[in-house]
Design an enzyme around this catalytic site. Structure first.
Site, PDB file in Angstrom:
ATOM      1  N   LYS A 172      28.798 -67.076  35.329  1.00 20.79           N
ATOM      2  CA  LYS A 172      27.935 -65.793  34.565  1.00 20.79           C
ATOM      3  C   LYS A 172      27.072 -65.318  35.388  1.00 20.79           C
ATOM      4  O   LYS A 172      25.913 -65.718  35.246  1.00 20.79           O
ATOM      5  CB  LYS A 172      27.933 -66.016  33.107  1.00 20.79           C
ATOM      6  CG  LYS A 172      27.615 -64.735  32.260  1.00 20.79           C
ATOM      7  CD  LYS A 172      26.834 -64.544  31.062  1.00 20.79           C
ATOM      8  CE  LYS A 172      25.486 -64.474  31.455  1.00 20.79           C
ATOM      9  NZ  LYS A 172      25.228 -63.055  31.961  1.00 20.79           N
ATOM     10  N   GLU A 248      16.400 -74.527  36.399  1.00 21.91           N
ATOM     11  CA  GLU A 248      15.380 -74.103  37.068  1.00 21.91           C
ATOM     12  C   GLU A 248      14.719 -72.977  36.411  1.00 21.91           C
ATOM     13  O   GLU A 248      15.435 -72.012  36.327  1.00 21.91           O
ATOM     14  CB  GLU A 248      15.718 -74.027  38.786  1.00 21.91           C
ATOM     15  CG  GLU A 248      14.521 -73.844  39.684  1.00 21.91           C
ATOM     16  CD  GLU A 248      14.005 -72.280  39.848  1.00 21.91           C
ATOM     17  OE1 GLU A 248      13.067 -72.046  39.370  1.00 21.91           O
ATOM     18  OE2 GLU A 248      14.957 -71.620  40.378  1.00 21.91           O
ATOM     19  N   CYS A 282      11.028 -66.891  41.801  1.00 20.48           N
ATOM     20  CA  CYS A 282      10.467 -67.847  40.738  1.00 20.48           C
ATOM     21  C   CYS A 282       9.271 -68.498  41.357  1.00 20.48           C
ATOM     22  O   CYS A 282       8.548 -69.095  40.921  1.00 20.48           O
ATOM     23  CB  CYS A 282      11.261 -68.921  40.318  1.00 20.48           C
ATOM     24  SG  CYS A 282      12.231 -69.780  41.635  1.00 20.48           S
TER      25      CYS A 282
END
Length: 480
Positions: A172, A248, A282
């Site tokens: 997804k 993560e 990130c």
């Protein structure tokens, strides 16, 4: 008529339910309409993945999977321009960045996973009485949920080892960046993957495709990259079935600059770690701790780098910085600009919306923001903003720097800048993070462990570390 992106289930494209818009963040134009996967489509994708495991895909040998992954890598390179265009249209990032960071790494991810499996052995222990050896079986049907900031890179980072170890996947992608996952289905199919090994379902999270996937009774595990609160929601969804997860998640990453650092190199490194991909990585730095004697020089240098950023068309070679992913995300980041002002932060640079011309005025553009003058408990020091921002704070001693850097519920990444390598090793190891850089940032070896702790995630991926999630070991004991 705009093109329509469909779901990919059991080796073919299928329609879903409602259509939603895929919007270009550069100018607000429509990239495509996307078929949202309803519960039946998600169920069909999971069932197709299960059939693949019980059928042709499950009979592939490791040698055949390795060969397939290498053909996929070749296919990515053959369709390089198509993937590049898809990434740029969905994310708005400059062409140079998308070329180097996204599409190139996608091919590398498949080759690294192929190399891993090609050289894989088994654990074995021989005694006078028995031979023990451990075989690894695929985890099964793996739900792969990936974010919008590095859609192709992070998709292939997960899909490559999952397929290499014999799993079937249901992907997804983010609703903001659906194109590259859809295009990758063509490449994987053309490389010879059996129907159902790779499936794509489009849509949103709660009450939609994301929830349908994570709560499906025939999923064997979930790997997810994204916000910490979404990771928490996924954990709750899979808890009744005690499914393995690999997360993560977010970060509030520190950089620590000592007064003996090579300041030119350090400022260049900080500029990369704060401003790359408009701060939407990130691993980006949002907290910069600078030893007091060089604080002004580092602050002035970083301000200069911020002022040198150039906004514009992603295909303009002079463009250094793209937009944020969406108007909604820009609203969030701008809310932190207001919070910084309320908290009494001193604005060193930026802090608004740049002038980009009428043609691009519908995009999600934002200026970077650099602040100082707040304490470590300020919201702009504690909460992930995920934009081109950083707050600078002076420190005096090594002990103080370590304490300040570790004063966070996150634990993803850190960077330490010093010419004293003894201290550098010591401080890098003292950072409570999954990844700690010394005199560099975002330098990656794909065999090394990747992941975070605390609010930054669970588990590690990369090299043999991926095996711990994507496979289940079975020990065989033979009496002698």
């Amino acid at each position: 008529m705009s093109r329509v992106l469909q779901n990919f289930v059991g080796g073919q494209y299928v329609d879903g339910g409602d259509l939603f818009d895929d919007v270009n963040p550069v100018d607000g134009s429509l990239v495509a309409r996307v078929q949202e996967a309803d519960r039946d489509v998600v169920d069909g994708a999971v069932r197709a993945a299960r059939r693949a495991l019980e059928g042709e895909w499950g009979r592939f040998t490791a040698t055949e999977r390795v060969a397939l992954l290498r053909r996929i890598a070749d296919g990515i390179e053959a369709r390089f321009d198509d993937l590049l265009a898809a990434e740029i249209a969905d994310t708005g990032k400059p062409v140079a960045l998308a070329t180097e960071l996204d599409v190139t790494r996608a091919a590398a991810n498949f080759r690294a996973a192929a190399d891993l499996v090609a050289g894989l052995g088994v654990d074995s222990f021989l005694t006078e009485k028995a031979l023990n050896y451990a075989i690894r079986r695929p985890l099964g049907v793996v739900g792969v949920i990936v974010p919008w900031n590095l859609p192709l890179l992070l998709l292939t980072w997960k899909v490559a080892p999952a397929l290499a170890t014999g799993n079937a996947v249901v992907v997804k992608p983010s609703e903001e960046t659906p194109a590259s996952a859809t295009l990758l289905a063509e490449i994987i199919t053309e490389a010879g993957a059996p129907a159902g090994a790779y499936n794509v379902v489009h849509g949103f999270g709660p009450g939609a495709a994301g929830e349908y996937l994570t709560t499906h009774p025939d999923i064997d595990g979930i790997t997810f990259t994204g916000e910490s609160r979404t990771g928490s929601a996924i954990m709750q969804a899979v808890a009744p079935r005690v499914l393995p997860v690999s997360f993560e998640l977010g970060g509030k990453n520190p950089a620590v600059v000592f007064d003996d650092a090579d300041l030119e190199r350090t400022i260049d490194g900080l500029a990369r770690s704060v401003f790359t991909n408009t701060g939407q990585v990130c691993l980006c730095t949002e907290r910069v701790y600078v030893q007091r004697g060089v604080f002004d020089e580092v602050a002035d240098g970083l301000v200069k780098r911020a002022q040198e950023l150039r906004f514009g068309s992603p295909y303009d070679p002079s463009t250094t910085t793209g937009p944020l992913i969406s108007q909604a995300h820009r609203k969030k980041v701008l809310s932190y600009y207001a919070i910084a002002e309320q908290e009494g932060a001193q604005l060193l640079a930026g802090g608004g919306i740049p002038a980009v011309g009428e043609d691009l005025s519908g995009g999600s553009w934002i200026e970077p923001a650099l602040w100082t003058g707040v304490g470590n408990s300020a919201r702009i020091m504690q909460e992930e903003i995920f934009g081109p921002v950083a707050t600078l704070m002076p420190f005096d001693t090594e002990e103080e720097a370590v304490r300040l850097a570790n004063d966070t519920p996150y634990g993803l990444a850190a960077a330490v800048w010093t010419s004293n390598l003894e201290r550098g090793h010591r401080v890098a190891a003292a950072m409570r993070v999954g990844m700690s850089w010394l005199n560099t940032w975002y330098l990656r070896d794909l065999r090394s462990p990747f992941g975070g702790s605390g609010l930054s995630g669970i588990g590690r991926e990369g090299g043999v570390h991926s095996l711990h999630f994507y496979t289940e070991p079975t020990n065989v004991c033979v009496a002698l």
